[in-house]
Design a protein around this motif. Structure first.
Motif, PDB file in Angstrom:
ATOM      1  N   LEU A  31       0.815  -1.212   0.000  1.00  0.00           N
ATOM      2  CA  LEU A  31       0.000   0.000   0.000  1.00  0.00           C
ATOM      3  C   LEU A  31       0.854   1.270   0.000  1.00  0.00           C
ATOM      4  CD1 LEU A  31      -2.853  -0.962   2.501  1.00  0.00           C
ATOM      5  CD2 LEU A  31      -3.017  -0.750   0.013  1.00  0.00           C
ATOM      6  N   SER A  32       2.083   1.152   0.487  1.00  0.00           N
ATOM      7  CA  SER A  32       2.982   2.308   0.491  1.00  0.00           C
ATOM      8  C   SER A  32       3.830   2.369  -0.773  1.00  0.00           C
ATOM      9  CB  SER A  32       3.900   2.257   1.717  1.00  0.00           C
ATOM     10  OG  SER A  32       4.829   1.190   1.620  1.00  0.00           O
ATOM     11  N   GLY A  33       3.447   1.584  -1.787  1.00  0.00           N
ATOM     12  CA  GLY A  33       4.187   1.611  -3.043  1.00  0.00           C
ATOM     13  C   GLY A  33       5.604   1.087  -2.920  1.00  0.00           C
ATOM     14  N   GLY A  34       5.809   0.180  -1.967  1.00  0.00           N
ATOM     15  CA  GLY A  34       7.150  -0.386  -1.784  1.00  0.00           C
ATOM     16  C   GLY A  34       8.111   0.555  -1.108  1.00  0.00           C
ATOM     17  N   SER A  35       7.596   1.529  -0.358  1.00  0.00           N
ATOM     18  CA  SER A  35       8.499   2.490   0.288  1.00  0.00           C
ATOM     19  C   SER A  35       9.093   1.964   1.589  1.00  0.00           C
ATOM     20  CB  SER A  35       7.751   3.808   0.568  1.00  0.00           C
ATOM     21  OG  SER A  35       6.636   3.602   1.409  1.00  0.00           O
ATOM     22  N   PHE A  38      -4.840  -2.472  -6.377  1.00  0.00           N
ATOM     23  CA  PHE A  38      -3.624  -2.419  -7.201  1.00  0.00           C
ATOM     24  C   PHE A  38      -3.887  -2.611  -8.692  1.00  0.00           C
ATOM     25  CE2 PHE A  38      -2.718  -4.043  -2.960  1.00  0.00           C
ATOM     26  CZ  PHE A  38      -1.824  -3.088  -2.510  1.00  0.00           C
ATOM     27  N   ILE A  39      -5.133  -2.892  -9.056  1.00  0.00           N
ATOM     28  CA  ILE A  39      -5.418  -3.167 -10.477  1.00  0.00           C
ATOM     29  C   ILE A  39      -6.449  -2.209 -11.062  1.00  0.00           C
ATOM     30  CG2 ILE A  39      -4.846  -5.615 -10.227  1.00  0.00           C
ATOM     31  CD1 ILE A  39      -7.871  -6.207 -10.189  1.00  0.00           C
ATOM     32  N   THR A  40      -6.909  -1.246 -10.275  1.00  0.00           N
ATOM     33  CA  THR A  40      -7.982  -0.362 -10.741  1.00  0.00           C
ATOM     34  C   THR A  40      -7.463   0.809 -11.562  1.00  0.00           C
ATOM     35  OG1 THR A  40      -9.379  -0.961  -8.852  1.00  0.00           O
ATOM     36  CG2 THR A  40      -9.872   1.124  -9.977  1.00  0.00           C
ATOM     37  N   ILE A  41      -6.379   1.433 -11.103  1.00  0.00           N
ATOM     38  CA  ILE A  41      -5.848   2.601 -11.807  1.00  0.00           C
ATOM     39  C   ILE A  41      -4.948   2.139 -12.954  1.00  0.00           C
ATOM     40  CG2 ILE A  41      -4.615   4.784 -11.572  1.00  0.00           C
ATOM     41  CD1 ILE A  41      -7.177   4.513  -9.875  1.00  0.00           C
ATOM     42  N   PRO A  42      -5.247   2.495 -14.189  1.00  0.00           N
ATOM     43  CA  PRO A  42      -4.405   2.062 -15.314  1.00  0.00           C
ATOM     44  C   PRO A  42      -3.050   2.757 -15.271  1.00  0.00           C
ATOM     45  CG  PRO A  42      -6.039   3.635 -16.070  1.00  0.00           C
ATOM     46  CD  PRO A  42      -6.380   3.346 -14.636  1.00  0.00           C
ATOM     47  N   TYR A  43      -2.074   2.139 -15.910  1.00  0.00           N
ATOM     48  CA  TYR A  43      -0.730   2.720 -15.917  1.00  0.00           C
ATOM     49  C   TYR A  43      -0.677   3.995 -16.757  1.00  0.00           C
ATOM     50  CZ  TYR A  43       0.307   1.256 -20.707  1.00  0.00           C
ATOM     51  OH  TYR A  43       0.314   1.125 -22.072  1.00  0.00           O
ATOM     52  N   ASN A  44      -1.674   4.185 -17.636  1.00  0.00           N
ATOM     53  CA  ASN A  44      -1.682   5.345 -18.544  1.00  0.00           C
ATOM     54  C   ASN A  44      -2.960   6.158 -18.382  1.00  0.00           C
ATOM     55  OD1 ASN A  44      -3.351   3.357 -19.577  1.00  0.00           O
ATOM     56  ND2 ASN A  44      -2.779   3.731 -21.716  1.00  0.00           N
ATOM     57  N   PRO A  45      -3.171   6.775 -17.237  1.00  0.00           N
ATOM     58  CA  PRO A  45      -4.452   7.436 -16.960  1.00  0.00           C
ATOM     59  C   PRO A  45      -4.533   8.900 -17.399  1.00  0.00           C
ATOM     60  CG  PRO A  45      -3.111   7.479 -14.992  1.00  0.00           C
ATOM     61  CD  PRO A  45      -2.287   6.794 -16.060  1.00  0.00           C
ATOM     62  N   ILE A  46      -3.495   9.407 -18.072  1.00  0.00           N
ATOM     63  CA  ILE A  46      -3.451  10.843 -18.358  1.00  0.00           C
ATOM     64  C   ILE A  46      -3.805  11.114 -19.819  1.00  0.00           C
ATOM     65  CG2 ILE A  46      -1.991  12.903 -18.388  1.00  0.00           C
ATOM     66  CD1 ILE A  46      -0.301  11.609 -16.227  1.00  0.00           C
ATOM     67  N   PRO A  47      -4.958  11.735 -20.076  1.00  0.00           N
ATOM     68  CA  PRO A  47      -5.320  12.069 -21.465  1.00  0.00           C
ATOM     69  C   PRO A  47      -4.679  13.395 -21.895  1.00  0.00           C
ATOM     70  CG  PRO A  47      -7.103  12.679 -19.995  1.00  0.00           C
ATOM     71  CD  PRO A  47      -6.033  12.061 -19.128  1.00  0.00           C
ATOM     72  N   MET A  48      -4.237  13.446 -23.141  1.00  0.00           N
ATOM     73  CA  MET A  48      -3.657  14.683 -23.675  1.00  0.00           C
ATOM     74  C   MET A  48      -4.030  14.840 -25.136  1.00  0.00           C
ATOM     75  SD  MET A  48       0.210  15.205 -22.277  1.00  0.00           S
ATOM     76  CE  MET A  48       0.579  15.393 -20.524  1.00  0.00           C
ATOM     77  N   ASP A  49      -4.196  16.092 -25.536  1.00  0.00           N
ATOM     78  CA  ASP A  49      -4.327  16.344 -26.961  1.00  0.00           C
ATOM     79  C   ASP A  49      -2.929  16.512 -27.552  1.00  0.00           C
ATOM     80  OD1 ASP A  49      -3.444  18.993 -26.408  1.00  0.00           O
ATOM     81  OD2 ASP A  49      -5.503  19.675 -26.147  1.00  0.00           O
ATOM     82  N   VAL A  76      -1.214   2.350  -6.960  1.00  0.00           N
ATOM     83  CA  VAL A  76      -2.126   2.081  -5.855  1.00  0.00           C
ATOM     84  C   VAL A  76      -3.364   2.952  -6.005  1.00  0.00           C
ATOM     85  CG1 VAL A  76      -0.242   1.409  -4.325  1.00  0.00           C
ATOM     86  CG2 VAL A  76      -1.059   3.775  -4.303  1.00  0.00           C
ATOM     87  N   LEU A  77      -4.475   2.489  -5.438  1.00  0.00           N
ATOM     88  CA  LEU A  77      -5.753   3.164  -5.603  1.00  0.00           C
ATOM     89  C   LEU A  77      -5.701   4.615  -5.141  1.00  0.00           C
ATOM     90  CD1 LEU A  77      -8.706   2.736  -6.466  1.00  0.00           C
ATOM     91  CD2 LEU A  77      -9.191   1.996  -4.119  1.00  0.00           C
ATOM     92  N   ALA A  78      -4.987   4.869  -4.059  1.00  0.00           N
ATOM     93  CA  ALA A  78      -4.920   6.234  -3.517  1.00  0.00           C
ATOM     94  C   ALA A  78      -4.249   7.215  -4.465  1.00  0.00           C
ATOM     95  CB  ALA A  78      -4.187   6.222  -2.179  1.00  0.00           C
ATOM     96  N   SER A  79      -3.503   6.714  -5.453  1.00  0.00           N
ATOM     97  CA  SER A  79      -2.832   7.624  -6.388  1.00  0.00           C
ATOM     98  C   SER A  79      -3.822   8.394  -7.251  1.00  0.00           C
ATOM     99  CB  SER A  79      -1.861   6.846  -7.293  1.00  0.00           C
ATOM    100  OG  SER A  79      -2.574   5.997  -8.195  1.00  0.00           O
ATOM    101  N   SER A  80      -5.048   7.890  -7.344  1.00  0.00           N
ATOM    102  CA  SER A  80      -6.049   8.563  -8.171  1.00  0.00           C
ATOM    103  C   SER A  80      -6.372   9.964  -7.659  1.00  0.00           C
ATOM    104  CB  SER A  80      -7.335   7.734  -8.237  1.00  0.00           C
ATOM    105  OG  SER A  80      -7.912   7.601  -6.940  1.00  0.00           O
ATOM    106  N   LEU A 129     -15.163  -1.455  -1.088  1.00  0.00           N
ATOM    107  CA  LEU A 129     -14.824  -0.157  -1.675  1.00  0.00           C
ATOM    108  C   LEU A 129     -13.450   0.366  -1.291  1.00  0.00           C
ATOM    109  CD1 LEU A 129     -18.297   1.614  -1.305  1.00  0.00           C
ATOM    110  CD2 LEU A 129     -17.313   0.585  -3.362  1.00  0.00           C
ATOM    111  N   ASP A 130     -12.776  -0.282  -0.324  1.00  0.00           N
ATOM    112  CA  ASP A 130     -11.409   0.147  -0.012  1.00  0.00           C
ATOM    113  C   ASP A 130     -10.384  -0.539  -0.903  1.00  0.00           C
ATOM    114  OD1 ASP A 130     -10.925  -2.416   1.120  1.00  0.00           O
ATOM    115  OD2 ASP A 130     -11.526  -1.740   3.099  1.00  0.00           O
ATOM    116  N   GLY A 131     -10.840  -1.489  -1.719  1.00  0.00           N
ATOM    117  CA  GLY A 131      -9.954  -2.142  -2.673  1.00  0.00           C
ATOM    118  C   GLY A 131      -9.114  -3.260  -2.103  1.00  0.00           C
TER     119      GLY A 131
END
Length: 504
Positions: A198-202, A262-273, A357-361, A453-455
């Motif tokens: 949950l701490s991203g391996g910190s 750990f599987i909900t947020i895609p690795y490429n979540p940033i849209p850009m034109d 991780v989910l919290a990164s959203s 809902l906490d994942g």
């Protein structure tokens, strides 16, 4: 006109005829269902205790609350066993804890139509209030394996503190004081890797067998427990629980990185034109050029080969395009180039092999500096280590989990009073879909039905499935017939996958 006349007479005659026909069919008798009596084959459930962490406690939707505790898998089991089972219930269905009237743990999540959201309510459960026991459910959310034998653990864990028999009590000691005839020992080992994940391996991977790593007193809260420490603790717990002839079930540890967190947020979540992508890529041009120069230098003066350099240059080159883009993260496993150029920090963009991780959203796309529009987290500012699990960090989690499960399987196989339930296999199956009665359950957040809902923690229906898997393992090991007896298993439809925000 004559034709219409005859048609009308024909229709009328049909109506008259239909009135004379008996349309009532004889009722089809219901098929008799054979009643199969429960046969426990001599098992004694008169004093059932459950020992574990948050899953055992019934933690769900990011909190502890009454309805969730009542739907905990041990309480479900106790109902099927037909035995009294006392739990340290919270004061409300809001969840969370207060200390001196101030909230110190937040309320539970609910689904607001878009995603998980915290209830807008104030918890009422005072963490310093000690309840009157004795209890049967010794689930202590947050407990690692070695915590269960720590004297005074209630001073460190308020959930155990609410039910501890004394200020110096241990979780295992209080459980043993009930003289159990049957027990479940579940999710031991889960928290030994969960904090790290949950701490991203910190945290620190304590798996190497150094003197420092073999002493849990040296551990931080997000460290991975040394497998030899785990093995000693787990073996001692099972020996103690079965010493007086009690039988029970132990559970292995799933790969927690398969959970929704750990599987909900895609690795490429940033849209850009195209225009924005071009501008951001141009801003990174100097950094990318510096990376190439630094590795050219390392190839010239160190044993690093050009092939090695090219591979890391490709990994570290940052580029954005029109469409969905990967986020920029810090990665401590990259070659440290700051001695060559202080500006060449160890960052790269995520790939499909990384887990956010989910919290990164809540962080991605926000401004690190509100006054600087270029400081977008994950774009202009790399995400800190805590928000992503790299492949190397995932490997550390899996290696430790495999070692824990080897111990669990070995201990169970060597003790005839112990059954083993394969929760690791259940979660693996649920990654693509596992059947529970007429429901297909998956690990997807919100829609999957298994994970709350906490994942991380299960829904009530997920805990019911967990109870059934335990009952099946009891049948296999001890010759009972819960899986075939009438009402011998929990029914999926009796348990919800989410709780109403009106439940307080």
């Amino acid at each position: 006109m004559k034709n219409y006349k005859y048609i009308a007479l024909f229709l009328l005659s049909l109506g008259v005829i239909s009135c004379d026909v008996n349309n009532e069919l004889d009722a089809i008798p219901a098929e008799a269902v054979e009643n199969v009596a429960l046969n426990t084959n001599g098992l004694d459930f008169s004093k059932y205790v459950s020992v574990g962490a948050s899953f055992t406690a019934g933690y769900t939707d990011g909190a502890m609350f009454i309805a969730a505790q009542e739907n905990s898998f041990p309480n479900i089991l106790a109902g099927i066993f037909g035995t009294e089972f006392k739990q340290p219930l919270m004061n409300d269905n809001i969840g969370g804890l207060v200390y001196g009237g101030a909230a110190v743990q937040p309320p539970r999540f609910y689904f607001d139509g878009a995603g998980p959201a915290r209830l807008s309510a104030t918890p009422t459960t005072e963490l310093t209030a000690v309840l009157s026991g004795p209890f049967n459910n010794f689930g202590a959310p947050g407990a690692k394996s070695f915590h269960l034998g720590v004297p005074g653990y209630g001073q460190l864990n308020p959930y155990f503190g609410r039910m501890a028999s004394s200020p110096t009590a241990t979780v295992l000691g209080d459980a043993l004081a009930q003289n159990p005839t049957f027990f479940t020992l579940s999710e031991i080992g889960g928290n030994d890797v969960l904090g790290y994940a949950l701490s991203g391996g910190s945290g620190v991977d304590r798996s190497p067998n150094t003197a420092e790593n073999l002493n849990p007193a040296n551990y931080g809260g997000n460290d991975i427990t040394n497998p030899n420490v785990f093995a000693q603790v787990f073996s001692d717990m099972v020996t103690a629980l079965t010493a007086n002839g009690a039988k029970g079930v132990v559970a292995n540890v799933p790969y927690i990185t398969d959970l929704a967190n750990f599987i909900t947020i895609p690795y490429n979540p940033i849209p850009m034109d195209a225009a924005t992508a071009g501008a951001v890529s141009s801003a990174y041009a100097q950094y990318n050029g510096g990376i190439q120069q630094a590795f050219a230098y390392l190839v010239a003066v160190t044993p690093m080969t050009q092939e090695m350099a090219d591979a890391e240059i490709a990994k570290r080159t940052i580029s954005f395009t029109a469409g969905q883009n990967a986020v920029v993260i810090m990665d401590e496993d990259l070659t440290d180039l700051t001695a060559i150029n202080p500006g060449l920090i160890s960052m790269r963009q995520t790939t499909s092999d990384d887990l956010l991780v989910l919290a990164s959203s809540a962080i991605i796309g926000t401004l690190a500096d509100p006054s600087n529009p270029a400081s977008v987290n994950g774009v202009g500012v790399p995400l800190a280590d805590q928000w992503a699990l790299t492949p190397q960090e995932q490997a550390s989690i899996r290696t430790a989990t495999d070692a824990y499960n080897t111990t669990i399987a070995t201990v169970a196989a060597s003790n005839p009073n112990v059954a083993l339930v394969d929760f690791k296999g259940v979660l693996t199956e649920a990654s693509t879909g596992i059947m529970f009665d007429n429901y297909t359950m998956t690990t997807s957040l919100v829609t999957g039905g298994l994970v709350s809902l906490d994942g991380v923690h299960l829904t009530a229906r997920g805990y019911a499935l967990m109870a059934n898997k335990i009952l099946a393992s009891i049948d296999v090991e001890f010759g009972s017939n819960f899986t075939t007896a009438t009402n011998g298993l929990a029914k999926a439809g009796d348990y919800p996958t989410n709780y109403s925000p009106l439940l307080r």
